[in-house]
Design an enzyme around this catalytic site. Structure first.
Site, PDB file in Angstrom:
ATOM      1  N   ASP A  11       0.880  -1.168   0.000  1.00 17.37           N
ATOM      2  CA  ASP A  11       0.000   0.000   0.000  1.00 17.37           C
ATOM      3  C   ASP A  11       0.918   1.219   0.000  1.00 17.37           C
ATOM      4  O   ASP A  11       1.358   1.678   1.052  1.00 17.37           O
ATOM      5  CB  ASP A  11      -0.901  -0.007   1.240  1.00 17.37           C
ATOM      6  CG  ASP A  11      -1.815   1.207   1.289  1.00 17.37           C
ATOM      7  OD1 ASP A  11      -2.246   1.673   0.220  1.00 17.37           O
ATOM      8  OD2 ASP A  11      -2.078   1.696   2.405  1.00 17.37           O
ATOM      9  N   GLU A  71      -1.340  -1.604  -4.716  1.00 13.45           N
ATOM     10  CA  GLU A  71      -2.591  -0.889  -4.916  1.00 13.45           C
ATOM     11  C   GLU A  71      -2.359   0.241  -5.912  1.00 13.45           C
ATOM     12  O   GLU A  71      -1.347   0.938  -5.852  1.00 13.45           O
ATOM     13  CB  GLU A  71      -3.096  -0.323  -3.584  1.00 13.45           C
ATOM     14  CG  GLU A  71      -4.482   0.262  -3.689  1.00 13.45           C
ATOM     15  CD  GLU A  71      -5.044   0.622  -2.333  1.00 13.45           C
ATOM     16  OE1 GLU A  71      -5.546  -0.291  -1.646  1.00 13.45           O
ATOM     17  OE2 GLU A  71      -4.970   1.801  -1.971  1.00 13.45           O
ATOM     18  N   ASP A 143      -2.203   1.270   7.199  1.00 10.06           N
ATOM     19  CA  ASP A 143      -1.429   0.901   6.017  1.00 10.06           C
ATOM     20  C   ASP A 143      -1.080  -0.583   5.983  1.00 10.06           C
ATOM     21  O   ASP A 143      -1.037  -1.187   4.910  1.00 10.06           O
ATOM     22  CB  ASP A 143      -0.149   1.737   5.960  1.00 10.06           C
ATOM     23  CG  ASP A 143      -0.451   3.226   5.932  1.00 10.06           C
ATOM     24  OD1 ASP A 143      -1.224   3.658   5.064  1.00 10.06           O
ATOM     25  OD2 ASP A 143       0.075   3.953   6.798  1.00 10.06           O
TER      26      ASP A 143
END
Length: 167
Positions: A11, A71, A143
Site C-alpha cells: 500500500d 494498490e 497501512d
C-alpha cells in the site's frame, strides 16, 4: 509447503508505505509478516523515495516473496498530491521488479471488495476483516491492513485465474 506462494502486498505512500506478506496454499491463506516503511518526512523527495526502495528491498530479502501486488493510485483533486503518490507507487513497483518478482496492480475498490465484500468499505472495515481472515496478524491496522488486503486480493485473483484455466 508444496505449491505455496508467498505474496507481498503493498500500500504505497510517500509518508508511510504499508507492506504485508501472506502465504497462499490452495484456498488457505497464512500471515507471514507486515509493517510500515516511513521515510523521514523532512528529507528531500529523492531521499524519501530511496528510503522506500531500500526498505522494500530489505522486506523482500527477509521474506522471499514469489509475487508482489500493489494498490493502484487514485486520482485526487490535488494534482501535486497525486503525482507524489505516483512517485511512491513507482518505488513500490520497482523494488519487487528489480528482485525479479512479477508485480500485479489492483484498484482500491477491487481490493476492498475482495476482502470486505464491497468496494466502498472504509479502513476500519478492512482492518476488521484482516483480523478475521488472518488472526495471527493481530491488530494490523491502517497501512498494514491495507497492504495485507492487497496481498489477499492477489491471492483470490490468482485462484480465480487458475479455476478459469481449468474450466
Amino acid at each position: 509447503m508444496t505449491n505455496a506462494i508467498r505474496i507481498l502486498g503493498l500500500d504505497p505512500g510517500l509518508r508511510r508505505t504499508g507492506w504485508g506478506v501472506v502465504v497462499c496454499e490452495g484456498a488457505r491463506l497464512s500471515h507471514v509478516g507486515h509493517g510500515v516503511i516511513a521515510p523521514p518526512v523532512e528529507a528531500p523527495l529523492a531521499e524519501r523515495l530511496l528510503a522506500l526502495y531500500q526498505g522494500l528491498r530489505e522486506v523482500i530479502a527477509a521474506h522471499a516473496p514469489h509475487e508482489a501486488a500493489v494498490e493502484e493510485t487514485f486520482v485526487t483533486a490535488n494534482g501535486a498530491s497525486t503525482l507524489k503518490l505516483g512517485h511512491a507507487r513507482a518505488a513500490a513497483m520497482i523494488a519487487p521488479a528489480a528482485a525479479g518478482l512479477p508485480v500485479a496492480e489492483y484498484a482500491a475498490k477491487v481490493v476492498k471488495k475482495a476482502v470486505v465484500g464491497t468496494g466502498r468499505a472504509d479502513k476500519d472495515q478492512v482492518a476488521f476483516m484482516i483480523a478475521r481472515l488472518l488472526p495471527t496478524a493481530g491488530a494490523a491496522s491502517g497501512d498494514c491492513a491495507d497492504a495485507l488486503a492487497v496481498a489477499i486480493c492477489h491471492a483470490h485473483a490468482r485462484r480465480a485465474r487458475r479455476l478459469e484455466r481449468a474450466a
